[in-house]
Design a protein around this motif. Structure first.
Motif, PDB file in Angstrom:
ATOM      1  N   GLY A  38       0.795  -1.262   0.058  1.00 51.79           N
ATOM      2  CA  GLY A  38       0.078   0.001   0.029  1.00 51.79           C
ATOM      3  C   GLY A  38       0.880   1.190  -0.092  1.00 51.79           C
ATOM      4  O   GLY A  38       0.533   2.330  -0.693  1.00 51.79           O
ATOM      5  N   VAL A  39       2.096   1.305   0.863  1.00 55.46           N
ATOM      6  CA  VAL A  39       2.805   2.550   0.823  1.00 55.46           C
ATOM      7  C   VAL A  39       3.528   2.705  -0.717  1.00 55.46           C
ATOM      8  O   VAL A  39       3.698   3.595  -0.955  1.00 55.46           O
ATOM      9  CB  VAL A  39       4.057   2.239   2.094  1.00 55.46           C
ATOM     10  CG1 VAL A  39       5.163   3.342   1.644  1.00 55.46           C
ATOM     11  CG2 VAL A  39       3.332   2.206   3.360  1.00 55.46           C
ATOM     12  N   VAL A  40       3.913   1.673  -1.046  1.00 55.12           N
ATOM     13  CA  VAL A  40       4.465   1.635  -2.452  1.00 55.12           C
ATOM     14  C   VAL A  40       3.568   2.355  -3.512  1.00 55.12           C
ATOM     15  O   VAL A  40       3.946   3.092  -4.302  1.00 55.12           O
ATOM     16  CB  VAL A  40       5.043   0.510  -2.949  1.00 55.12           C
ATOM     17  CG1 VAL A  40       5.629   0.340  -4.260  1.00 55.12           C
ATOM     18  CG2 VAL A  40       6.378  -0.142  -2.161  1.00 55.12           C
ATOM     19  N   LEU A  41       2.291   1.575  -3.568  1.00 56.15           N
ATOM     20  CA  LEU A  41       1.513   1.825  -4.503  1.00 56.15           C
ATOM     21  C   LEU A  41       1.054   3.411  -4.316  1.00 56.15           C
ATOM     22  O   LEU A  41       0.702   4.516  -5.104  1.00 56.15           O
ATOM     23  CB  LEU A  41       0.041   1.057  -4.681  1.00 56.15           C
ATOM     24  CG  LEU A  41       0.293  -0.089  -5.180  1.00 56.15           C
ATOM     25  CD1 LEU A  41      -0.771  -1.029  -4.836  1.00 56.15           C
ATOM     26  CD2 LEU A  41       0.187   0.085  -6.708  1.00 56.15           C
ATOM     27  N   SER A  42       0.784   3.952  -3.038  1.00 58.43           N
ATOM     28  CA  SER A  42       0.280   5.328  -2.625  1.00 58.43           C
ATOM     29  C   SER A  42       1.400   6.240  -3.138  1.00 58.43           C
ATOM     30  O   SER A  42       1.099   7.192  -3.629  1.00 58.43           O
ATOM     31  CB  SER A  42       0.126   5.110  -0.972  1.00 58.43           C
ATOM     32  OG  SER A  42      -0.299   6.401  -0.717  1.00 58.43           O
ATOM     33  N   LEU A  43       2.563   5.849  -2.623  1.00 64.19           N
ATOM     34  CA  LEU A  43       3.632   6.802  -2.974  1.00 64.19           C
ATOM     35  C   LEU A  43       3.903   7.248  -4.667  1.00 64.19           C
ATOM     36  O   LEU A  43       4.122   8.160  -5.409  1.00 64.19           O
ATOM     37  CB  LEU A  43       5.104   6.414  -2.699  1.00 64.19           C
ATOM     38  CG  LEU A  43       5.193   6.610  -1.038  1.00 64.19           C
ATOM     39  CD1 LEU A  43       6.435   6.108  -0.312  1.00 64.19           C
ATOM     40  CD2 LEU A  43       5.306   8.191  -0.794  1.00 64.19           C
ATOM     41  N   ALA A  44       3.764   5.796  -5.343  1.00 66.74           N
ATOM     42  CA  ALA A  44       3.877   5.780  -6.821  1.00 66.74           C
ATOM     43  C   ALA A  44       2.719   6.720  -7.513  1.00 66.74           C
ATOM     44  O   ALA A  44       3.066   7.597  -8.152  1.00 66.74           O
ATOM     45  CB  ALA A  44       3.647   4.420  -7.188  1.00 66.74           C
ATOM     46  N   LEU A  45       1.553   6.682  -7.022  1.00 64.61           N
ATOM     47  CA  LEU A  45       0.494   7.398  -7.430  1.00 64.61           C
ATOM     48  C   LEU A  45       0.448   8.911  -7.278  1.00 64.61           C
ATOM     49  O   LEU A  45       0.368   9.715  -7.918  1.00 64.61           O
ATOM     50  CB  LEU A  45      -0.802   6.907  -6.991  1.00 64.61           C
ATOM     51  CG  LEU A  45      -1.163   5.390  -7.590  1.00 64.61           C
ATOM     52  CD1 LEU A  45      -2.497   4.950  -6.717  1.00 64.61           C
ATOM     53  CD2 LEU A  45      -1.322   5.445  -8.840  1.00 64.61           C
ATOM     54  N   LEU A  46       1.053   9.329  -5.974  1.00 60.74           N
ATOM     55  CA  LEU A  46       1.520  10.503  -5.469  1.00 60.74           C
ATOM     56  C   LEU A  46       2.433  11.099  -6.635  1.00 60.74           C
ATOM     57  O   LEU A  46       2.232  12.216  -7.006  1.00 60.74           O
ATOM     58  CB  LEU A  46       1.717  10.575  -4.187  1.00 60.74           C
ATOM     59  CG  LEU A  46       2.414  12.091  -3.735  1.00 60.74           C
ATOM     60  CD1 LEU A  46       1.264  13.201  -3.780  1.00 60.74           C
ATOM     61  CD2 LEU A  46       3.047  11.968  -2.317  1.00 60.74           C
TER      62      LEU A  46
END
Length: 105
Positions: A38-46
């Motif tokens: 979730g952290v990785v996806l969240s940061l990638a989308l940000l």
């Protein structure tokens, strides 16, 4: 499109925060794995949304969605208290997000 990506990234912020809570200090493998993903996806989308959105706007909206979303999950799923002061604080954050969106071209 950047706004949609940013909102989805903010929702993943809620996912990883909830999963981290469920991981009990990263001692449980499934919620720990969900939290990290979730952290990785969240940061990638940000990061993707910041290609066209201003830094301050994108970061504020992303963290605000995460904060208000995690607050809501805490109340609705985890049974955390929902007193007037906490609800007003969340409403103030939400109103700030709306104002930031309206102020950004």
């Amino acid at each position: 499109m950047a706004w949609v990506v940013l909102v989805v990234g903010g929702l993943f912020e809620v996912v990883w925060a909830f999963a981290m809570k469920q991981s009990h200090g990263f001692t449980r493998i499934v919620p720990s794995t969900i939290a990290v993903a979730g952290v990785v996806l969240s940061l990638a989308l940000l990061s993707w949304s910041m290609r066209s959105l201003p830094l301050g706007t994108a970061y504020m909206v992303w963290t605000g969605i995460g904060a208000v979303g995690a607050f809501a999950v805490g109340i609705l799923v985890l049974g955390e208290p929902a007193n007037a002061m906490r609800l007003i604080a969340a409403l103030l954050i939400l109103s700030g997000l709306v104002m930031m969106k309206l102020a950004t071209p």
